[in-house]
Scaffold this active site. Sequence first.
Site, short mmCIF file in Angstrom:
data_model
loop_
_atom_site.label_atom_id
_atom_site.label_comp_id
_atom_site.label_asym_id
_atom_site.label_seq_id
_atom_site.Cartn_x
_atom_site.Cartn_y
_atom_site.Cartn_z
N ASP A 303 0.85 -1.18 0.00
CA ASP A 303 0.00 0.00 0.00
C ASP A 303 0.89 1.24 0.00
O ASP A 303 2.04 1.18 0.42
CB ASP A 303 -0.90 -0.01 1.24
CG ASP A 303 -2.01 1.02 1.16
OD1 ASP A 303 -2.22 1.56 0.07
OD2 ASP A 303 -2.64 1.28 2.19
N THR A 305 0.02 4.52 1.37
CA THR A 305 -0.06 5.22 2.65
C THR A 305 0.33 4.28 3.78
O THR A 305 -0.20 3.19 3.91
CB THR A 305 -1.50 5.73 2.89
OG1 THR A 305 -1.89 6.55 1.78
CG2 THR A 305 -1.56 6.55 4.16
N ASP A 549 -2.42 -1.81 6.18
CA ASP A 549 -2.70 -1.40 7.55
C ASP A 549 -4.16 -1.06 7.79
O ASP A 549 -4.56 -0.81 8.92
CB ASP A 549 -1.85 -0.19 7.94
CG ASP A 549 -2.11 1.02 7.05
OD1 ASP A 549 -2.90 0.89 6.08
OD2 ASP A 549 -1.53 2.09 7.30
#
Length: 827
Positions: A303, A305, A549
């Site tokens: 990912d 971010t 996350d």
Amino acid sequence: MTRTDKIDMFPGLSADEVAQRVAAGKVNALPDRSGRTVGEIVRANVFTRINAILGLLFVIVAVTGSFKNGLFALILVANSGIGIFQEIRAKKTLDALAIVGQTRPIVRRDGVAADLAPDQVVLDDIIEIGSGDQVVVDGEVVTAAALEVDESLLTGEADPIHKQPGDQILSGSFVVAGSGAYRATKVGADAYAAQLAAEASKFTLVSSELRAGIDKILKVITWLLIPAGVLTIVNQLFISDNGLKRALLGMVAALVPMVPEGLVLMTTIAFAVGVVRLGARKCLVNELPAIEGLARVNVVCADKTGTLTENGMRLGEVRAVDGSGADFADVLAALAAHDPRPNASVAAIGEAYPDAPDWSTTAIAPFTSAKKWSGMSFADAGGCRGNWLLGAPDVLLDPDTDIARTATQIGETGLRVLLLGATDVPVDTDVPAGPAGVVPGTLIPRALVVLEQRVRPDARETLEYFADQNVSVKVISGDNARSVGAVAASLGLGSVDTSVDARTLPDDQDALADVVEDGVTFGRVRPDQKRAMVKALQSRGDTVAMTGDGVNDVLALKDADIGVAMGSGSSASRSVAQIVLLDNKFATLPYVVGEGRRVIGNIERVSNLFLTKTVYAVLLAIFIGVGGVVGWMFDVDSISYPFQPIHMTISNWFTIGVPAFVLSLAPNNERARTGFVRRVLSQAVPNGIIIGLCTFVTFLIVNPGGMGPQLGAEDSVDLTPDQTQAATATLLTLIAVAWYVLAVVARPYNWWKIVLLAVSAGAYVLIFLVPWSQDMFLLDVSDPQKLAVGAVSAAVGICCVEVVQRVLAARAAPGPQVPTTHSDALL
């Protein structure tokens, strides 16, 4: 209704009520997070099949009274002691890390909400939940604000389920949108998914080729031991001319080296030390084979971010686009202040505008990865404050408008851009099913909110490491595709123009696999698309690691071969991941890969040593046994086993025992490959055959007349001088060729490996030449002719081992070269 009002209505249990439930055992008792208890570890390391075999053989030696021949029993103590120590050490590391990384639900008690450990939750507790939270116990919803729960990990139901007060909620599920609270109705073993309360990843245990391969090898060895053992027993007890005691010692000497006593131990130690090393880097390994699995990964889906960029963001500017020049500070402040579970973007807005107006909300539409927007409707005593949306410009706007083009241009610089818009109806108004971006009523763009993202300083080095290791990195994000491409391009990965907008991805899996294989960065990816992309890569034979996350990463994390979650991420993502980076550093991943490669590479080397020993021990026992049977059939001198148990004990000390322990813990950054069993057997079998043949030939030459008992000492355990000299020369051949196998296995050389080989060779020189050790280990080097035969046989064996090694190397496919710079940096 404000959060304070909700707490007043459902304040939770009092301290006395909690105490009563604890006393009654109505507590959410959870299984041990880190696996076996100390007692189970001790029992598992003491009561093993190998210990039982060696223990029985020691009893036989003890019966003869020759306790020096029972030195091999020290292996039992070493195996059990070292294994127990390392496992308990790893357990303590996991226990400490698990406490840090565990899901901590927010529980209301006496009108105060605080986070608690899951095993402190009691029956009837009021537990708050929001987007990304995992449900830790079964319960009944008491408050809900657009609450949506994903139960796919439990029921397989793909679509989120809308929950209202009175609905049942199950442990193991997780919240994808909205917020609320529920009352615990079932805790501990009574919960619907109690086995998932502490570790949801148990749904998909990581497979371990290493462990499966060793199990397969041990099964083969078991079948080999049976005929070799029977033949040895028959020859030593019924055919040979030795007395009973010496026959028993010969039998034990033949059987002991057949047992690969240290193979399982070294595997356990390697995994346990890997856990401790990674624990020092704040890396929680939920499943030990995940260390091995990540070393085999050739595609990492990351990912943007929280992985390439830091979690925190900062508000850059608010650019009005409606021509009014209005200040939207109050609106943005109110949106941030009334969001019960703000994401990173809303949190950044809240930090920029901490002074929120005293507005009340009439409707809330939480953010979801599917629709790409959130919204609130505000009202006060004087009238309507309006209906406001905050979402992705390229999803909410026509791409041909000037505002959309402006947002795209800003995003191409690596900034995150949100659109602040107004609608003419409340935000919770039902909208027809459609693509992402469909909003209630008519959307009026008001402003562009620009957020700054900080790229992690170690991101470039991490990406370079994976590039050097031929591991592909795919950046998969829900953000604007060109913005994702810009951030990745700044780190040398892909470009803005090649970044793929996931809204254009095909539904067909083969076509999707083609796009994903060729692409590098992907934006506007929905959660279901992340999962589909992982499966598409796996369909092409790739071993995929997924990092994430957020709650939108959960399904992809679960389906990936290895799921890696950030410690600061949602509790749901941490629960399904096999590895949790508690320090939230993407740069920790190369160290995990390095540990996996160390485990796999070193265990493969160690396995070569142990299995070589087993092969030559079985082969030598068969040769001696067949020779004894043939001698008995044709009434010629029988052939007894040349060694006593103590000879086989010292032969293992510095050709296998000490070197194997060092090699199992040594640095090793060789890339993991499949085919563990085939590669190990392709080297161990020919090497074992060479050692067995050379040893047997040496014995035939130096002692062609058999090994009968000393006159008048049929029940003695002592050898005659000629027998001791023959055994010494034969042992010289065995040790010399076995040492060279060690030298081959230790390649490529560096300073410490050269020292290890020199120390091993020097130790045997001392054992053979020092008078005390000669007496202790039943050696006699006084016959140079016999020793010369042993040396010549050893030289022939060494040449054969080298030829086999070169033939195997020529047949092996050339693997990728591992840069020494990154290897040294890792270690």
